[in-house]
Structure formats: structure tokens, C-alpha cells
Design a protein around this motif. Structure first.
Motif, PDB file in Angstrom:
ATOM      1  N   ILE A 191      34.613 165.945 -21.588  1.00  0.00           N
ATOM      2  CA  ILE A 191      35.340 167.145 -21.997  1.00  0.00           C
ATOM      3  C   ILE A 191      34.929 167.571 -23.398  1.00  0.00           C
ATOM      4  O   ILE A 191      34.850 168.766 -23.700  1.00  0.00           O
ATOM      5  CB  ILE A 191      36.857 166.898 -21.906  1.00  0.00           C
ATOM      6  N   TYR A 217      38.648 167.874 -16.116  1.00  0.00           N
ATOM      7  CA  TYR A 217      40.107 167.941 -16.244  1.00  0.00           C
ATOM      8  C   TYR A 217      40.784 167.529 -14.932  1.00  0.00           C
ATOM      9  O   TYR A 217      41.846 166.897 -14.947  1.00  0.00           O
ATOM     10  CB  TYR A 217      40.528 169.356 -16.629  1.00  0.00           C
ATOM     11  N   SER A 261      47.197 168.056 -17.164  1.00  0.00           N
ATOM     12  CA  SER A 261      45.745 168.136 -17.054  1.00  0.00           C
ATOM     13  C   SER A 261      45.314 168.931 -15.823  1.00  0.00           C
ATOM     14  O   SER A 261      44.364 169.712 -15.883  1.00  0.00           O
ATOM     15  CB  SER A 261      45.147 166.723 -17.000  1.00  0.00           C
TER      16      SER A 261
END
Length: 623
Positions: free
Chosen positions: A401, A411, A430
Motif C-alpha cells: 500500500i 486493501y 479496510s
């Protein structure tokens, strides 16, 4: 009567004087009314009506003056008054004096209005207008978030080749340009998944810009025929609607990378920023300059996004062809790592542990060629999670990420990792981020619904998947989630219908599963069916002879509905014996609360190296 005699008669009867007196008087009345009526907040129609009545009265006043005459005895018809009795000359002099008086009043009022009242009105108007403008500006500023001028969204270029098979190519061109722009610190670039969510929609540019919170929008088209390609691109300022730049490129296919760089440079010049990596270097870290390898990679990634068994195996073949052409193609290896990492969830052609081992090898090779690629870190994280190396999995996802903040898959996998760790709320946060980045991703939607189910939000999970089925009616993942929710809520007929739809798309051999499951639950005689389900392996949905179309991690919840609690516990233990069993998903479902406090269940949680978020709620009074 001659014209001269007629005019003379008009003068004698004072018709002309009446006209002048009426007009001057009417104008004075209208001016006074226009000034005074607003002071008393009189409606506009009052003044309008007054002006109309004054206009309508003009002709009758002239007729009255022609027909009648003032005499010492009062008003009489002109025809009845002899010349000796007429006082018209005297009336004329009085009317002249009246006209002069009204004119003086009119001129006085005109001067007063222009010199005194007008400046005050103008000042009041300016003040009112200024307040209105300021109020509107304030409201607009508060309602519309500040948008960075150097923010941009790259829409998927339209495929103009006339062949649907070339769709991957136009999408790939858009994504490559987006990736070049995303490497520029001075630009804020909307994620691919967000901008691509508008593909195929007749949405206006300003609306897209508002939804993505960007100022600039790049759109275009691609026509690919043989070794020739035509790319048209245009940069639009969403605020003004003006085109800042547009260009058409007619080149050979081998020049495709140069075209991407030229487009990126042109955008940089239009926005007065310096675009990274437009000096003839590889357009994207880990990319290939070989057009054939690049073409194969784009085809493979399009298939990977589909998340279907056969499509994933086709993606493997395409990635292998790409790296055969260019053995140093890091992205090709990353594509293989991603595909082998998930292929065991969609096909039983190869042992799950073997697919994970292959995925690890390709991910490590990709990082050896290009350490800045985010995809291999995500693939390694997913593998570590399957192997219950949870802290390692979290660290790898963090790095993925960090390298690509808009990586929706990272995610998504972070969400399911947190959920399987027992952090249900963290998982929800998330997956919501993944949903924002990729609002039309089918697998993200399915995972979103499952995490909602772990939180006991069954109705929300159903609604989430119903929205997905509205635009992807054949997606089995969401059909299964909806069926399990309907079973848990007792809506058996809805569950039967959804299970039949699921079987039709994922395992036709399970066409009767919905009916037999409903009959067993309604009849209260589920022992026979439970015994058969408990004997199925975790990946039985891929077996046309199994009679099952559901995921293994949902089977314990189904066994609980059939009243087979012991068999449900046995199945949870079965799921722990293979990394593809996803036992940690099963234990998070509230449907398993009746067996949650059992020592064997607690042992499973410990074996999975996770935390049971429902234990305190369910087992507090049983310790």
C-alpha cells in the motif's frame, strides 16, 4: 370636415390640452407610486395594475373631452351648447395653467428622484447585491470541497477498433498513462479503479470530476488495426468545460510507449508540472519495451480481474508467453504471482499448497527484477496469511500500500486479513476503502458482504450484494452470501431461489441443493443431509458430482442450520487441515455461536493463531 377644420375643432374642444394634461399627470402619478409603494412593501402587481389602468384611461379621457364641455351649468354635451354659452376659451386657459403646474411638479419630482433618491437606491442595491454574492460564494465554498488544480482522473479510453477483443488494449493504454502521471509528486491522480468505474456510462465530465474530486479529466479513444494504432486524447478542465489540450497520434504499434510518454508530457506542459519517467525509459517500473510482451500482459491482467477459474488459467498462459518473449519482464512475473495466489480459490486443478508455492517463487523473482512493484508484496502477503504468518502478512501489505496507495486489491486483502485476525471493525474499514477505490469490483463486493456477516449485519450484507447483482447478475459469489443471509433470517424461499441461481452459474450439478436444503430445514429432518455435507471436502463446489455449490467456509453455518452442531464443529476442524480451507473465515461467523465455547472450538481458534471476537459476548457466563 377638412383636416384644418378637424384640428381647429380639436383645439376648440380642448382635446389636445386634455391629452397633454392626462399624459403629464399619469407620468407623475406613476413616478410617485413607483417611489412610495415599495416603502409599504406593496406587491408588484399593484403598481403594474395602476400603470395599465392609466394607459387604458387615456382614450376615454380624449373622447370625454370631445363629446362633453364644461359650462356654468355643469358638464353638458357639446352639441347642446350654443356658441354664445360656450366657455371653452376660459376652460382652455385653466387647463393651460394646470398643465404648467403639473409640469413643474413633474420636473421637481424628477430632480428630487435623480439627485436624492437614486444614489440611496444604488447604494442599497450594491449592498444587497454584495451580500448576496458573498452569501452565494460562502455557500458554494462550504458545499464544494477545495479541489487541487493539479488533480486529474484518467478515464478508460474508448475502444474504436470495432472488435470487443481489443477492449483490454484500450484499457491498458489508459492505465499505463495513469501510472506515468501517478509517479509525479506534483499531481494528484485518481485511482484506476475509481476512474474506470465510469466505463460505459453516459456521465458528463463535470459530474465525474465532482465524484472523483479532481479538476482535470483525461479522456480519449484507441483504434488498433494490425500494426497501426490511432490514439486520440484530450484534457478537459472540468470547472470551465474547456479543452486545455488535445491531440491525435497515428503511429505504428511499436511506438505505443512513446505515445504514452508524449501524452503524459503534454499534460505536464498544460498543468505546468514536470512529469516523471518520460525520457524514453520504461514507462512503468518492471515493464517491458517489447510490444508483444506488453500486449500479452494486458490480456492476462484483464482475465485476472475476472476471478473465474478458466479465465485465470488462461491468464497464466498469457503471462508465461509474455515472460518467454521478455525474460526480464518483472510485471509478467508479478502477474503470475497474483494469479497463482488466488487460483486455488477458483479451481481445484492443482493442489492449493502447490499453487501457493509457485506464487511465492514468481513474487520473489519479480521483486528481484524490480523491488518497487507493489503486486509481489501483496501476493507474498496473501501467501503468508494462508500460512498463518499473520504479522509478516501485515507488514508485506503495508509495504504494498505504501508503494501504491490506490491499490484496491491490497486493501481488500488487508481487510480479510484483519477480519481473520479477529479485528472485524478494522476489516470493515479496510474493505470500505477498497470499495471506494474499486466500486464495481465483484470480489471486493463479495468480501465486503462477508465481513458484514461476521459483524452480524446480515441485512446490510444482503443489500451490499443485491447492489452488485444489479449490474453483475451472474456473479455467484454474491448469490452465495445472499443465500446464507436468507437462510439465517428464515426466508427459505428466497434462499432456495438464490441457491438455484448459484448452481446454474457455478456448479450445475448442484441444481437441487436449494430444494433439498429447504425440505430438510422445514421438515426438521436434516440428519441425513448433514451427514452427507459433513463428508464433503472444503473445495467440493468444484466437483459436479458433489451436489454442492457453496464455499467450504460457509458449510459449518449450514450444518448449524440443520441442527448438526457436532458435525459443524468437525467441519471447522477439517478446514484447518488445508490452507485453502479458510477456517479462520468460518469461525468469525456469528452462526457458530452455539459451539463457540466448546473446548475443541477454542482449540481451533488457538491453532489458527487468531482471536475470537465473539468469545467474550457468548461465553462470558459459561466460564
Amino acid at each position: 370636415m377638412s383636416n384644418q377644420n378637424f384640428i381647429a375643432e380639436l383645439k376648440r374642444r380642448n382635446v389636445i390640452r386634455m391629452a397633454g394634461l392626462y399624459l403629464v399627470g399619469a407620468w407623475l402619478i406613476a413616478q410617485v407610486a413607483e417611489t412610495l409603494l415599495p416603502i409599504f412593501h406593496t406587491p408588484d402587481w399593484v403598481l403594474q395594475t395602476m400603470v395599465v389602468l392609466l394607459a387604458l384611461g387615456f382614450v376615454p379621457a380624449l373622447i370625454f373631452s370631445w363629446v362633453f364641455e364644461m359650462t356654468p351649468d355643469g358638464i353638458r354635451r357639446d352639441a347642446d351648447v350654443s356658441p354664445g354659452q360656450s366657455i371653452a376659451p376660459h376652460t382652455a386657459r385653466r387647463m393651460d395653467r394646470m398643465i404648467m403646474a403639473v409640469l413643474v411638479l413633474a420636473l421637481g419630482f424628477f430632480a428630487f428622484d435623480r439627485l436624492v433618491m437614486a444614489p440611496r437606491r444604488d447604494a442599497a442595491l450594491v449592498a444587497t447585491t454584495t451580500k448576496a454574492v458573498e452569501a452565494k460564494a460562502s455557500a458554494t465554498a462550504s458545499a464544494t470541497p477545495t479541489v487541487d488544480r493539479n488533480s486529474i482522473a484518467v478515464l478508460p479510453f474508448v475502444n474504436m477498433s470495432g472488435e470487443a477483443d481489443n477492449e483490454y488494449f484500450s484499457d491498458g493504454i489508459s492505465e499505463e498513462i495513469l501510472n506515468v502521471l501517478a509517479g509525479t509528486p506534483d499531481l494528484k491522480v485518481a485511482a484506476r479503479t475509481s476512474s474506470f468505474s465510469f466505463k460505459g456510462k453516459a456521465t458528463e465530465v463535470p459530474e465525474i470530476a465532482r465524484a472523483l474530486k479532481v479538476r482535470m479529466v483525461l479522456e480519449g479513444s484507441v483504434r488498433k488495426q494490425g500494426d497501426q494504432v490511432r490514439i486520440t486524447a484530450q484534457l478537459i478542465d472540468a470547472d470551465s468545460g474547456f479543452h486545455l489540450w488535445s491531440e491525435t497520434y497515428d503511429r505504428k504499434l511499436e511506438d505505443i510507449f512513446a505515445i504514452q510518454d508524449e501524452i503524459a508530457r503534454a499534460i505536464g506542459e498544460a498543468l505546468k508540472v514536470t512529469i516523471a519517467r518520460t525520457d524514453g525509459a520504461v514507462t512503468k517500473p518492471g515493464g517491458s519495451r517489447d510490444v508483444k510482451a506488453y500486449d500479452l500482459y494486458l490480456r492476462g491482467m484483464a482475465l485476472w480481474h475476472s476471478r473465474r477459474g478458466e479465465a485465470l488459467w488462461q491468464a497464466v498462459e498469457l503471462f508465461n508467453q509474455a515472460i518467454a518473449i521478455d525474460p526480464g519482464y518483472a510485471q509478467g512475473y508479478a502477474g503470475l504471482a497474483l494469479t497463482y495466489g488466488v487460483i486455488g480459490d477458483y479451481s481445484n486443478r492443482m493442489d492449493y499448497r502447490q499453487t501457493l508455492a509457485i506464487a511465492r517463487d514468481y513474487a520473489e523473482r519479480a521483486l528481484g527484477l524490480e523491488p518497487s512493484l507493489p503486486e509481489p508484496y501483496a501476493a507474498l502477503s496473501m501467501i503468508a496469511g494462508k500460512e498463518l504468518r499473520r504479522p509478516t502478512s501485515e507488514a508485506l501489505l503495508h509495504q504494498s500500500i505504501l508503494l501504491r496507495p490506490s491499490f484496491a486489491t491490497a486493501y481488500q486483502w488487508q481487510a480479510t486479513l484483519l477480519m481473520s485476525n479477529g479485528d472485524l471493525e478494522g476489516g470493515l474499514a479496510s474493505i470500505e476503502r477498497a470499495s471506494e477505490l474499486d466500486p464495481r469490483s465483484l470480489v471486493v463486493s463479495e468480501n465486503h458482504a462477508f465481513i458484514l456477516r461476521t459483524l452480524g449485519r446480515d441485512a446490510d450484507a444482503r443489500d451490499r450484494c443485491l447492489r452488485t447483482l444489479a449490474f453483475a447478475p451472474s456473479y455467484g459469489g454474491c448469490m452465495e452470501d445472499i443465500a446464507l443471509v436468507e437462510l439465517r433470517l428464515g426466508n427459505l424461499e428466497n434462499a432456495r431461489e438464490m441457491l438455484e441461481r448459484l448452481a446454474a452459474v457455478d456448479n450445475p450439478g448442484a441444481a437441487g441443493q436449494g430444494r433439498e436444503l429447504m425440505a430438510a430445514i422445514e421438515g426438521g429432518e436434516g440428519e441425513s443431509l448433514a451427514r452427507r455435507y459433513a463428508a464433503l471436502p472444503f473445495n467440493s463446489k468444484f466437483d459436479p458430482d458433489s451436489g454442492n455449490a457453496m464455499e467450504g467456509y460457509n458449510m459449518p453455518a449450514v450444518l448449524m442450520l440443520l441442527g448438526a452442531n457436532d458435525r459443524a464443529l468437525e467441519y471447522v476442524e477439517l478446514l484447518t487441515r488445508d490452507p485453502g480451507g479458510t477456517a479462520d473465515w468460518a469461525v468469525m461467523l456469528p452462526a457458530l455461536d452455539p459451539i463457540r465455547c466448546e473446548p475443541r472450538f477454542i482449540a481451533v481458534v488457538k491453532k489458527l493463531k487468531t482471536t475470537d471476537p465473539h468469545f467474550a459476548r457468548v461465553c462470558q457466563d459459561k466460564r
